[in-house]
Motif scaffolding. Structure first.
Motif, short mmCIF file in Angstrom:
data_model
loop_
_atom_site.label_atom_id
_atom_site.label_comp_id
_atom_site.label_asym_id
_atom_site.label_seq_id
_atom_site.Cartn_x
_atom_site.Cartn_y
_atom_site.Cartn_z
N GLY A 2 0.79 -1.23 0.00
CA GLY A 2 0.00 0.00 0.00
C GLY A 2 0.82 1.27 0.00
O GLY A 2 0.26 2.36 -0.17
N GLY A 3 2.14 1.18 0.19
CA GLY A 3 2.99 2.36 0.23
C GLY A 3 4.04 2.33 -0.86
O GLY A 3 3.78 1.93 -2.00
N VAL A 4 5.26 2.78 -0.52
CA VAL A 4 6.38 2.80 -1.46
C VAL A 4 6.93 1.38 -1.62
O VAL A 4 7.07 0.64 -0.65
CB VAL A 4 7.48 3.75 -0.95
CG1 VAL A 4 8.68 3.73 -1.88
CG2 VAL A 4 6.93 5.16 -0.80
N ASN A 30 2.58 -0.85 -6.58
CA ASN A 30 2.58 -0.34 -5.20
C ASN A 30 1.65 0.86 -5.09
O ASN A 30 1.36 1.55 -6.06
CB ASN A 30 4.00 0.02 -4.79
CG ASN A 30 4.87 -1.21 -4.68
OD1 ASN A 30 4.78 -1.97 -3.73
ND2 ASN A 30 5.72 -1.43 -5.68
N GLY A 31 1.20 1.14 -3.86
CA GLY A 31 0.21 2.18 -3.63
C GLY A 31 0.75 3.59 -3.74
O GLY A 31 -0.01 4.55 -3.86
N SER A 32 2.07 3.74 -3.72
CA SER A 32 2.71 5.05 -3.85
C SER A 32 3.84 4.92 -4.87
O SER A 32 3.69 4.22 -5.86
CB SER A 32 3.22 5.53 -2.48
OG SER A 32 3.78 6.81 -2.56
N ASP A 33 4.98 5.60 -4.63
CA ASP A 33 6.10 5.53 -5.57
C ASP A 33 6.67 4.10 -5.65
O ASP A 33 6.62 3.34 -4.67
CB ASP A 33 7.21 6.47 -5.14
CG ASP A 33 6.83 7.94 -5.30
OD1 ASP A 33 5.73 8.23 -5.82
OD2 ASP A 33 7.63 8.80 -4.89
N ILE A 48 12.76 -3.23 -13.31
CA ILE A 48 11.48 -3.03 -13.98
C ILE A 48 10.57 -2.36 -12.96
O ILE A 48 10.27 -2.93 -11.90
CB ILE A 48 10.88 -4.35 -14.48
CG1 ILE A 48 11.80 -5.00 -15.50
CG2 ILE A 48 9.49 -4.11 -15.08
CD1 ILE A 48 11.34 -6.38 -15.96
N ILE A 49 10.13 -1.14 -13.28
CA ILE A 49 9.36 -0.33 -12.34
C ILE A 49 8.03 -0.03 -13.03
O ILE A 49 7.96 0.79 -13.94
CB ILE A 49 10.12 0.95 -11.98
CG1 ILE A 49 11.52 0.59 -11.44
CG2 ILE A 49 9.35 1.78 -10.96
CD1 ILE A 49 12.48 1.76 -11.35
N LEU A 50 6.97 -0.68 -12.60
CA LEU A 50 5.78 -0.81 -13.43
C LEU A 50 4.50 -0.62 -12.63
O LEU A 50 4.31 -1.20 -11.56
CB LEU A 50 5.79 -2.21 -14.07
CG LEU A 50 4.61 -2.65 -14.91
CD1 LEU A 50 4.53 -1.82 -16.19
CD2 LEU A 50 4.73 -4.14 -15.25
N LYS A 51 3.61 0.23 -13.15
CA LYS A 51 2.23 0.35 -12.67
C LYS A 51 2.14 0.68 -11.18
O LYS A 51 1.27 0.16 -10.46
CB LYS A 51 1.43 -0.91 -12.99
CG LYS A 51 1.19 -1.11 -14.48
CD LYS A 51 0.28 -2.30 -14.75
CE LYS A 51 0.00 -2.43 -16.25
NZ LYS A 51 -0.88 -3.57 -16.57
N ASN A 52 3.02 1.55 -10.71
CA ASN A 52 2.92 2.03 -9.34
C ASN A 52 2.01 3.26 -9.30
O ASN A 52 1.91 4.01 -10.28
CB ASN A 52 4.31 2.35 -8.80
CG ASN A 52 5.17 1.10 -8.75
OD1 ASN A 52 4.97 0.23 -7.91
ND2 ASN A 52 6.11 0.97 -9.70
N ASN A 53 1.39 3.50 -8.15
CA ASN A 53 0.36 4.53 -8.06
C ASN A 53 0.92 5.91 -7.71
O ASN A 53 0.18 6.79 -7.28
CB ASN A 53 -0.72 4.13 -7.04
CG ASN A 53 -2.02 4.86 -7.27
OD1 ASN A 53 -2.41 5.12 -8.41
ND2 ASN A 53 -2.69 5.21 -6.19
N SER A 79 1.50 5.98 -12.37
CA SER A 79 0.43 6.97 -12.40
C SER A 79 0.95 8.40 -12.52
O SER A 79 0.30 9.24 -13.14
CB SER A 79 -0.44 6.85 -11.13
OG SER A 79 -1.15 5.64 -11.15
N ARG A 80 2.08 8.67 -11.92
CA ARG A 80 2.64 10.02 -11.98
C ARG A 80 3.87 10.00 -12.89
O ARG A 80 3.87 9.37 -13.94
CB ARG A 80 2.92 10.52 -10.57
CG ARG A 80 1.65 10.60 -9.70
CD ARG A 80 1.92 11.17 -8.34
NE ARG A 80 2.38 12.57 -8.43
CZ ARG A 80 2.83 13.26 -7.38
NH1 ARG A 80 2.90 12.68 -6.18
NH2 ARG A 80 3.21 14.50 -7.53
#
Length: 268
Positions: A2-4, A30-33, A48-53, A79-80
């Motif tokens: 839910g977080g980083v 993940n829910g954040s970065d 691979i850094i993918l589909k984080n919120n 997302s960002r």
């Protein structure tokens, strides 16, 4: 989570998490970065850094000017921003696939916003920017260097948007912008040619063809058909001149790839 996904803070007046290599991770959903890291001579590579919120990569710490190295990562569909370089100096960002950034359509692929410390003397080179939903760059400070990158399929208004009314120069030479028309390139750069108080973006010496030094672009327009009991795949040929061919992977997922592959050579 839910977080980083991976949180390596902080390092403020004195160094914190420093002189480390973070590599070969899948940081997903993940829910954040995806990753937050100090800028103290750390290296982020082959992740691979993918589909984080939140952001794919966020930076932590102030008063530390040693910089980061961010190379050979796949940063997609966060997302960002793919990378938020707030208060970040003297860093090298190269050979990354930066794909489908800014899912919300609000955050640029690379963000260098107003921050506690000016983000200057960063070099972003030999990267692929593909299918950005918002601007590829939003920049408050300079000088910085953005060169020898491929910009393909952007859905936004600008490749580079300058935000600050100050005198500085962004060296954006040698890039392939997905077009050879200087007028089209100029229309997607927002700088002192649009508002005389803003910094300047130099786009001279552009590449007239797609560069082969950045990572290859993703395959596009993939279609699957069932023909006479067989699965037939079609796709649009990649524009890069140096591709050797294609492989189709299938079977059980191994956590990174699949158990089987077929060599489709270079013939569609």
């Amino acid at each position: 989570n839910g977080g980083v996904g991976l949180n390596f803070q902080w390092g403020d007046v004195t160094p914190g998490f420093s002189n480390n290599i973070v590599e070969r991770n899948i940081v997903y959903n993940n829910g954040s970065d995806g990753i937050i890291i100090c800028r103290d001579n750390n290296i982020l590579r082959k992740n691979i850094i993918l589909k984080n919120n939140g952001n794919g990569i966020g930076i932590s710490g102030t008063y530390i000017f040693n910089g980061l190295t961010i190379n050979n990562n796949i940063i997609s569909s966060n997302s960002r921003s793919a990378i938020d370089l707030s208060s970040n100096n003297n860093s090298d960002v190269y050979n990354n696939q930066i794909l489908n950034s800014g899912k919300t359509g609000l955050s640029p692929a690379i963000n260098m916003p107003s921050s506690y410390v000016s983000s200057t003397n960063d070099t972003i080179s030999n990267n692929l920017f593909y299918n950005s939903k918002s601007n590829d760059f939003e920049i408050f400070y300079g000088p910085n260097v953005i060169n020898s990158n491929n910009f393909l399929g952007s859905k936004a208004d600008f490749f580079i948007k300058i935000l600050n009314k100050a005198v500085f120069t962004i060296n954006a030479t040698g890039n392939y912008w997905g077009t050879t028309l200087q007028s089209t390139i100029d229309s997607k750069i927002y700088d002192n040619s649009d508002d005389f108080e803003l910094g300047t973006v130099l786009t001279t010496s552009k590449s007239n063809s797609i560069l082969i030094t950045p990572p290859i672009s993703p395959v596009s327009n993939v279609n699957k058909l069932l023909v006479d009991g067989k699965v037939v795949l079609t796709w649009t040929d990649n524009p890069e001149a140096d591709k050797a061919g294609y492989k189709i992977y299938y079977g059980g997922f191994t956590g990174y790839s699949y158990t089987n592959s077929v060599d489709a050579t270079n013939v569609l």
